[in-house]
Design a protein around this motif. Structure first.
Motif, PDB file in Angstrom:
ATOM      1  N   SER A 100      -3.307   9.122   4.842  1.00 48.55           N
ATOM      2  CA  SER A 100      -4.289   8.689   5.465  1.00 48.55           C
ATOM      3  C   SER A 100      -4.797   7.125   5.186  1.00 48.55           C
ATOM      4  O   SER A 100      -5.283   6.382   6.065  1.00 48.55           O
ATOM      5  N   HIS A 101      -4.576   6.880   4.008  1.00 47.92           N
ATOM      6  CA  HIS A 101      -5.228   5.346   3.672  1.00 47.92           C
ATOM      7  C   HIS A 101      -4.328   4.308   3.871  1.00 47.92           C
ATOM      8  O   HIS A 101      -4.513   2.987   3.824  1.00 47.92           O
ATOM      9  N   TYR A 138      -2.001  -7.593   3.616  1.00 45.35           N
ATOM     10  CA  TYR A 138      -2.767  -7.046   2.156  1.00 45.35           C
ATOM     11  C   TYR A 138      -3.378  -8.188   1.371  1.00 45.35           C
ATOM     12  O   TYR A 138      -2.370  -8.456   0.338  1.00 45.35           O
ATOM     13  N   GLN A 158       0.859  -1.240  -0.025  1.00 45.41           N
ATOM     14  CA  GLN A 158       0.003   0.046  -0.110  1.00 45.41           C
ATOM     15  C   GLN A 158       0.785   1.171   0.255  1.00 45.41           C
ATOM     16  O   GLN A 158       0.323   2.132   0.467  1.00 45.41           O
ATOM     17  N   LYS A 175      -8.520   0.401   9.876  1.00 42.65           N
ATOM     18  CA  LYS A 175      -7.806   1.761   9.862  1.00 42.65           C
ATOM     19  C   LYS A 175      -8.668   2.509  10.707  1.00 42.65           C
ATOM     20  O   LYS A 175      -8.085   3.404  11.705  1.00 42.65           O
ATOM     21  N   THR A 176     -10.006   2.645  10.693  1.00 38.66           N
ATOM     22  CA  THR A 176     -11.040   3.634  11.442  1.00 38.66           C
ATOM     23  C   THR A 176     -11.053   3.263  12.874  1.00 38.66           C
ATOM     24  O   THR A 176     -10.928   3.919  13.717  1.00 38.66           O
ATOM     25  N   SER A 220      -3.837   2.924  16.178  1.00 38.53           N
ATOM     26  CA  SER A 220      -3.378   3.455  15.155  1.00 38.53           C
ATOM     27  C   SER A 220      -1.710   2.692  14.763  1.00 38.53           C
ATOM     28  O   SER A 220      -1.546   2.845  13.499  1.00 38.53           O
ATOM     29  N   LEU A 261     -10.414  -3.180   5.240  1.00 33.90           N
ATOM     30  CA  LEU A 261      -9.141  -2.614   5.709  1.00 33.90           C
ATOM     31  C   LEU A 261      -9.426  -0.914   6.117  1.00 33.90           C
ATOM     32  O   LEU A 261      -8.909  -0.650   7.041  1.00 33.90           O
ATOM     33  N   ASN A 262     -10.351  -0.403   5.331  1.00 38.56           N
ATOM     34  CA  ASN A 262     -10.715   0.751   5.902  1.00 38.56           C
ATOM     35  C   ASN A 262     -11.213   0.838   7.141  1.00 38.56           C
ATOM     36  O   ASN A 262     -10.965   1.735   8.273  1.00 38.56           O
ATOM     37  N   ILE A 303      -2.066   1.527   5.764  1.00 36.64           N
ATOM     38  CA  ILE A 303      -1.878   0.586   7.111  1.00 36.64           C
ATOM     39  C   ILE A 303      -0.591   0.031   6.617  1.00 36.64           C
ATOM     40  O   ILE A 303      -0.475  -0.783   5.552  1.00 36.64           O
ATOM     41  N   SER A 304       0.151  -0.143   7.478  1.00 42.12           N
ATOM     42  CA  SER A 304       1.632  -0.929   7.125  1.00 42.12           C
ATOM     43  C   SER A 304       1.348  -2.260   7.398  1.00 42.12           C
ATOM     44  O   SER A 304       0.571  -2.686   8.064  1.00 42.12           O
ATOM     45  N   THR A 330      -1.713  -0.509  14.674  1.00 46.83           N
ATOM     46  CA  THR A 330      -1.933  -1.782  14.142  1.00 46.83           C
ATOM     47  C   THR A 330      -1.408  -2.005  12.684  1.00 46.83           C
ATOM     48  O   THR A 330      -1.262  -1.288  12.032  1.00 46.83           O
TER      49      THR A 330
END
Lengths: 480, 480
Positions: A70-71, A395, A54, A384-385, A389, A380-381, A73-74, A391
């Motif tokens: 902002s989108h 993918y 990502q 993230k939400t 943070s 995934l969103n 996530i590692s 986490t």
């Protein structure tokens, strides 16, 4: 290190150092190929790697961009399991999870059961009940121990899509992929032998290793491309490993597709050390990319790869129809399959063979691939939400499960227990190791119920995590 | 030696010495009980033994008689297998037989597949088809690893008829009895362990022993009442036997029912040497006598008996529904069952549960018991008519297979090959031993096709035997 991963490393560094910022367009494939003197496909593979992480996003007809941060996530890092063969434990925990299936639960994110609501399955179900009505006798007699010939014929067609050239007699039908894995393990080992596995890895395979009195050697695994070839080679040098058990195409629980070069490298290692590969391809047809990548079996020159799969993830697990392409181990595999459960029920096999022949299978998986890909992005969103943070999340490039690595302060077993009180079920990470690693991890599916309910479930999980954190902070303050 | 067998011995001697001649009425039960100072039931058991040997026949309301000698075929004697643990071989031969099933064959006497033409099965098939039509979802999802609860409930009812008191959670559903046997073997052993088995014994069990890397110790077995307790005890003294695997109620291939006292004695031996009993009861409900005899499991005080069974012989093998009552080994058995094939298809389980609940099962087996008993008598007559006069045959008390011991000059493998050319299939006796004993024996079913076709098949077999004999005699003359 391969060319594409060298290039990916350089691009990753440039993005992380801020040479390219959120929203920036990245150099075109052609441009990079010229600059670095590599082929177009090498650049594409490098971008694909970064896409999985990502760090870049492909926009149709526009090229590659750095996404809005902002989108992002590692992903979790390369795993570091203990590098010695271990007895598998945790059966009680697996059983508890298996028995925790409840129709009434709010959301069951713990299992890997496909979404079976699609209309594209209707012809299969109709065929099955018509067979039960019109040809019941075929459902009553003992069938061929190797499985129904019409299905084995169709399977030669399906497996051709992953690069395999098989004859129907190169295939043995099994009671799902679980039986396939168990049979293959027994076909290539004796009690006490060591099996190299991914880490994290599928708990059903881990438990099969336990039941066959084998030891699991967990190999460090990269959540973006699979088992470390370097670590595997070190392990092969050090231990008398009998077979490698891998799920390279849409891994469970991590969701990656092992790149083609790495598949070849793994096969070459197996040749070099003269050992078998048990390849679990159960999610292979559920990769989002089309056409699907080759299986390791496609490179198999000398029959050392035992390909295992089933229709449990593509159609429905309840049919219990799986298969093995056992290569040179065919005689042994047929023996153990016979001993294990004699033959498999015939009518589901005929129904599935008809479904494939009439094009229903291809249509269904086309629909489901798209469906799951969308579901993944929503999931995934949601994570993230609602999740802390820091986490980390895998993918997935196919299938319908993902792997969450919570910050180390969280205990996923406790989370799982608390969540069950709210009707939300998750699979604690430790089940995916031989001996209780990954206590801060969990596997979640994104196929149970609806996207809305799954989001709600994530919110519930997020709230529990928030409370766990607050509680711990309070306790720490108290102690201080 | 038990009282009844002492009495049986004496009566047998008197008949053979000619004290009682063909057609003579024998002393009444009451008279013998008074003379010998034993109970009525002891005399009945003695007469029952002789009846099985066809040395006496019971005539309703008239008492016991010496039958016309022309009707008598003697039973094979106590078997004498090598008294040491052996690796099981012969897989290729078993596979050849399994793959020899041909719809077009004239008569397939080789397998143990029940007659499934009875109208009493219709409600079951209707239920299965309706479930597939109306409740497909239940057939698609993962079910309980232990099996459908409704079926396990009904099984507590069925097994009560053989003297077992079980809770649904004491039962694990399996993919037929083959999986049940394999799972149980693995649950109570480690590789290299020794299992005591009947000789001859079911080839599927023998092959499961091979696949689990165990050794088979064949115990001398009496074709009229089963494993010799004396020989078993000697073996237990000499070898570290881990479990006894027996089919005491309607044995396959011999057809006997082990007398109650002997079942108790076997259980007591297992207690004394602290080992497990794997009891294969697959034909248990197909005993001609009603009510059916108790299983060994009925005497199980400490959970050491693992009862295995299935609906493959009572209803239809194609459903692949079997079960285990694993006693104290429940956790291990559940683990191995999960690993072996995850769960079993749900709809056949529900259909069978409904069938039992609604009385269909009891009705069906009542009809089939009578049917097979008549078929047995016709088959025995056919063998008497067409086979060499010195042929020995078992006298099945249930089920639908019998065991033929040809004079030693005959090779049953050759017979089998020659018979196949005429479309007649038989199971060569060597498959029922660990290492190729019983080459002059064969197992025949009496359920394939019609009685007329079976008689015709016996005639074909008889002719081949006649030619084999003539040929050998010629060759002998030539050599001389």
């Amino acid at each position: 290190m391969t060319l594409y991963s060298q290039l990916a490393d350089r691009l990753r560094e440039h993005i992380k150092l801020g040479f390219f910022k959120s929203g920036d367009k990245l150099p075109s494939v052609r441009q990079l190929a010229n600059e670095h003197g590599v082929s177009i496909s090498t650049v594409q593979e490098a971008y694909r790697t970064l896409e999985m992480e990502q760090l870049v996003e492909a926009r149709p007809k526009s090229g590659y961009f750095v996404p809005e941060t902002s989108h992002v996530i590692s992903m979790p890092k390369l795993s570091r399991p203990p590098q010695r063969p271990l007895d598998v434990s945790l059966w009680e925990d697996v059983l508890n999870m298996l028995l925790s299936r409840e129709k009434e639960a709010f959301c069951q994110l713990q299992h890997a059961m496909p979404d079976m609501q699609s209309k594209t399955l209707k012809p299969l179900l109709k065929s099955l009940y018509e067979l039960n009505k019109n040809r019941p006798h075929e459902g009553m007699v003992y069938g061929d121990v190797r499985g129904d010939y019409s299905l084995r014929e169709q399977l030669t067609r399906l497996t051709a899509a992953s690069g395999c050239i098989l004859h129907p007699n190169d295939i043995v039908i099994t009671s799902g992929c679980q039986e396939a894995l168990s049979v293959c393990l027994k076909a290539v080992t004796k009690g006490g032998d060591i099996i190299a596995v991914e880490s994290p890895g599928f708990y059903g395979a881990m438990q099969a290793i336990k039941a066959a009195d084998l030891k699991a050697l967990e190999i460090p695994t990269d959540p973006s491309n699979g088992m470390s070839i370097e670590a595997l080679q070190l392990a092969l040098d050090q231990w008398p490993i009998k077979a490698i058990l891998v799920t390279p195409t849409v891994n469970n629980p991590l969701g990656y597709v092992m790149p083609e070069e790495k598949k070849k490298a793994l096969y070459q290692l197996a040749q070099e050390y003269d050992i078998a590969i048990i390849e679990d391809d159960i999610y292979g047809d559920m990769v989002y990319e089309f056409p699907r990548p080759k299986s390791i079996k496609a490179y198999d020159e000398d029959g050392r790869v035992l390909l295992c799969s089933s229709f449990s993830k593509t159609l429905a697990p309840g049919f219990r129809v799986g298969w093995i392409a056992p290569g040179r181990y065919r005689n042994n595999v047929t023996h153990i399959k016979y001993v294990s459960s004699s033959m498999c029920p015939t009518l589901p096999q005929i129904a599935i063979a008809n479904f494939i022949r009439q094009g229903g299978y291809d249509k269904h998986i086309r629909v489901m691939r798209k469906h799951y890909k969308e579901a993944r992005d929503k999931m995934l969103n949601g994570i993230k939400t609602y999740f802390p943070s820091d986490t980390l999340v895998s993918y997935p490039e196919g299938g319908f499960v993902l792997w969450v690595e919570l910050p180390e302060r969280y205990d996923a077993v406790k989370l799982s227990e608390k969540a069950q009180e709210h009707g939300v079920h998750v699979a604690p990470g430790q089940l995916f190791s031989a001996t209780g690693k990954y206590r801060n991890c969990l596997r979640l599916n994104y196929c149970d119920r609806t996207p809305e309910i799954r989001l709600e479930a994530l919110k519930i999980l997020g709230n529990i995590l928030l409370n766990m954190n607050t509680l711990e902070t309070k306790q720490q303050k108290k102690r201080a």
